[in-house]
Design an enzyme around this catalytic site. Structure first.
Site, short mmCIF file in Angstrom:
data_model
loop_
_atom_site.label_atom_id
_atom_site.label_comp_id
_atom_site.label_asym_id
_atom_site.label_seq_id
_atom_site.Cartn_x
_atom_site.Cartn_y
_atom_site.Cartn_z
N SER A 1 4.48 0.08 -0.31
CA SER A 1 3.77 -1.15 -0.32
C SER A 1 4.15 -2.15 -1.57
O SER A 1 3.64 -3.19 -1.61
CB SER A 1 2.31 -1.04 -0.61
OG SER A 1 1.72 -0.28 0.70
N LYS B 1 5.12 -5.33 -0.51
CA LYS B 1 4.27 -6.46 0.08
C LYS B 1 4.19 -7.38 -1.15
O LYS B 1 3.81 -8.55 -0.65
CB LYS B 1 2.99 -5.90 0.28
CG LYS B 1 2.64 -4.87 1.22
CD LYS B 1 1.25 -3.97 1.34
CE LYS B 1 1.33 -3.04 2.31
NZ LYS B 1 0.13 -2.18 2.26
N TYR C 1 8.00 -4.41 9.46
CA TYR C 1 7.08 -4.19 8.22
C TYR C 1 7.53 -2.55 7.89
O TYR C 1 7.68 -2.36 6.63
CB TYR C 1 5.68 -4.10 8.83
CG TYR C 1 4.85 -3.48 8.08
CD1 TYR C 1 4.42 -3.85 6.48
CD2 TYR C 1 4.15 -1.99 8.13
CE1 TYR C 1 3.39 -3.26 5.78
CE2 TYR C 1 3.28 -1.41 7.19
CZ TYR C 1 3.03 -2.09 5.93
OH TYR C 1 2.19 -1.27 5.03
N TYR D 1 -4.64 -0.80 -4.39
CA TYR D 1 -5.44 -0.11 -3.34
C TYR D 1 -6.85 -0.40 -3.79
O TYR D 1 -7.28 -1.38 -4.42
CB TYR D 1 -5.45 1.35 -3.25
CG TYR D 1 -3.75 1.60 -2.73
CD1 TYR D 1 -3.20 1.03 -1.77
CD2 TYR D 1 -2.89 2.36 -3.66
CE1 TYR D 1 -1.91 1.34 -1.33
CE2 TYR D 1 -1.66 2.42 -3.28
CZ TYR D 1 -1.16 2.07 -2.26
OH TYR D 1 0.17 2.16 -1.91
N VAL E 1 2.86 4.07 -1.93
CA VAL E 1 2.73 5.46 -1.60
C VAL E 1 3.86 6.61 -1.85
O VAL E 1 3.90 7.67 -2.03
CB VAL E 1 2.38 5.83 -0.28
CG1 VAL E 1 0.80 5.30 -0.25
CG2 VAL E 1 3.27 5.37 0.85
N1 GLU Z 1 4.44 1.88 4.73
C1 GLU Z 1 3.36 2.34 4.32
C2 GLU Z 1 2.15 2.23 5.44
O1 GLU Z 1 1.96 1.00 6.22
C3 GLU Z 1 2.67 1.76 3.23
C4 GLU Z 1 1.54 2.20 2.52
C5 GLU Z 1 1.40 1.81 0.95
O2 GLU Z 1 2.49 2.23 0.23
O3 GLU Z 1 0.60 1.61 0.60
O4 GLU Z 1 1.20 3.04 5.74
#
Ligand code: GLU
Length: 307
Positions: free
Chosen positions: A63, A66, A192, A243, A261
């Site tokens: 993530s 992002k 993604y 988060y 994650v």
């Molecule tokens: N590719 C992961 C998902 O979409 C990213 C999650 C993350 O790092 O928060 O579940």
């Protein structure tokens, strides 16, 4: 500031936390990583880099990507507060887990912010429209900005996530049903997953995130974002980047940050430097336990939080 000495002290402080937490296993390929890893790097705004521990070992950015997709969309659309992306995604903390579906129906398919999965899918969708190849354009940007031409996708992680990607597919289809995607769902989730699978080290990420500390200026001095746009990304990182624990993170660390994650966290000290810490053991919210402890100690030692 003797960055090297500070990082060594921070690493010593964080060590006892390293085996705490759980390595993410909901994407099976992520589970292969040793829970013992710990690295931290700082890149100052002039491009000097310092690091300790496993700071040059690549890991799955997940993530953290992002942040970069949002920056690229804002850069390409010269987004201010009236930019189109903000009509399709909000900028409030969600108060729900990163992959939650529950708010989307009540809020007409408009995700709360660009850092929960639904919001990130909208941003990737926009980047796909703007570039024709969202994940490759991000990879190229990260190679240039980090100065590391060897950065690559990890196909096994992308494939593993696709095989277990029902939740993200559900989010994407649900938003498509509200007319909030411009591209076909399979293409959006594929890009993604690819962007999340990019492998980078703490060094690479600290250097690549430098534009957030330089108020929008890239490593070569050219402008990626207006200063107000960099400010906005940092603000959304502070309020939504870790988060459902962004309040706790602001309380402990006091910096804009984005976690993934894979166990990485980038953090920005505007006007000074960008940090990246990595340790794969995650707490119940999905943030690296040792990473949060390290950043907490860093701002305590230096007094460099944004507060
Ligand atoms: N590719 C992961 C998902 O979409 C990213 C999650 C993350 O790092 O928060 O579940």
């Amino acid at each position: 500031m003797d960055y090297q000495a500070v990082l060594e002290e921070v690493a010593a402080h964080a060590r006892p936390y390293v085996r705490q937490g759980r390595v993410a296993d909901y994407i099976p390929a992520l589970e292969r990583v040793s829970a013992d890893r710990f690295g931290i790097a700082v890149a100052d705004i002039h491009g000097e880099v310092y690091g300790v521990g496993d700071w040059e070992v690549p890991f799955s950015v997940q993530s953290i990507s992002k942040t970069f997709s949002l920056a690229l969309v804002m850069a390409q659309s010269h987004g201010g507060h009236d930019d189109g992306i903000w009509r399709r995604v909000g900028r409030e903390p969600s108060g729900t887990p990163f992959n939650s579906l529950v708010q989307l129906e009540a809020e007409n398919g408009i995700p709360r912010n660009p850092f929960i999965n639904a919001g990130a899918l909208v941003v990737t969708d926009r980047l796909q429209t703007l570039t024709g190849d969202a994940s490759t354009s991000m990879l190229h940007f990260l190679r240039e900005e980090s100065g590391n031409p060897d950065l690559a996708f990890d196909q096994s992680v992308a494939d593993s996530e696709a095989e277990h990607g029902d939740r993200n597919a559900a989010l994407a289809h649900f938003m498509a049903s509200f007319g909030n995607l411009e591209n076909p769902v399979p293409s959006v989730i594929e890009h993604y997953f690819w962007q999340c699978s990019i492998e980078m080290s703490c060094r690479d990420l600290a250097v690549a995130g430098g534009f957030l500390a330089r108020h929008g200026l890239r490593a070569d001095g050219s402008r990626l974002l207006e200063a107000r746009e960099a400010k906005r990304i940092n603000a959304v990182m502070l309020t939504c980047g870790t988060y459902d624990a962004a309040g706790e993170f602001a309380y402990r660390v006091g910096l804009p940050a984005k976690s993934g994650v894979g166990g990485g966290i980038i953090a920005v000290i505007p006007g000074r430097c960008t940090l990246c810490v990595w340790s794969p053991g995650l707490d119940a919210r999905g943030n690296s336990v040792a990473g949060a402890a390290a950043l907490d100690h860093f701002t305590t030692l230096t007094g460099w939080s944004v507060f």
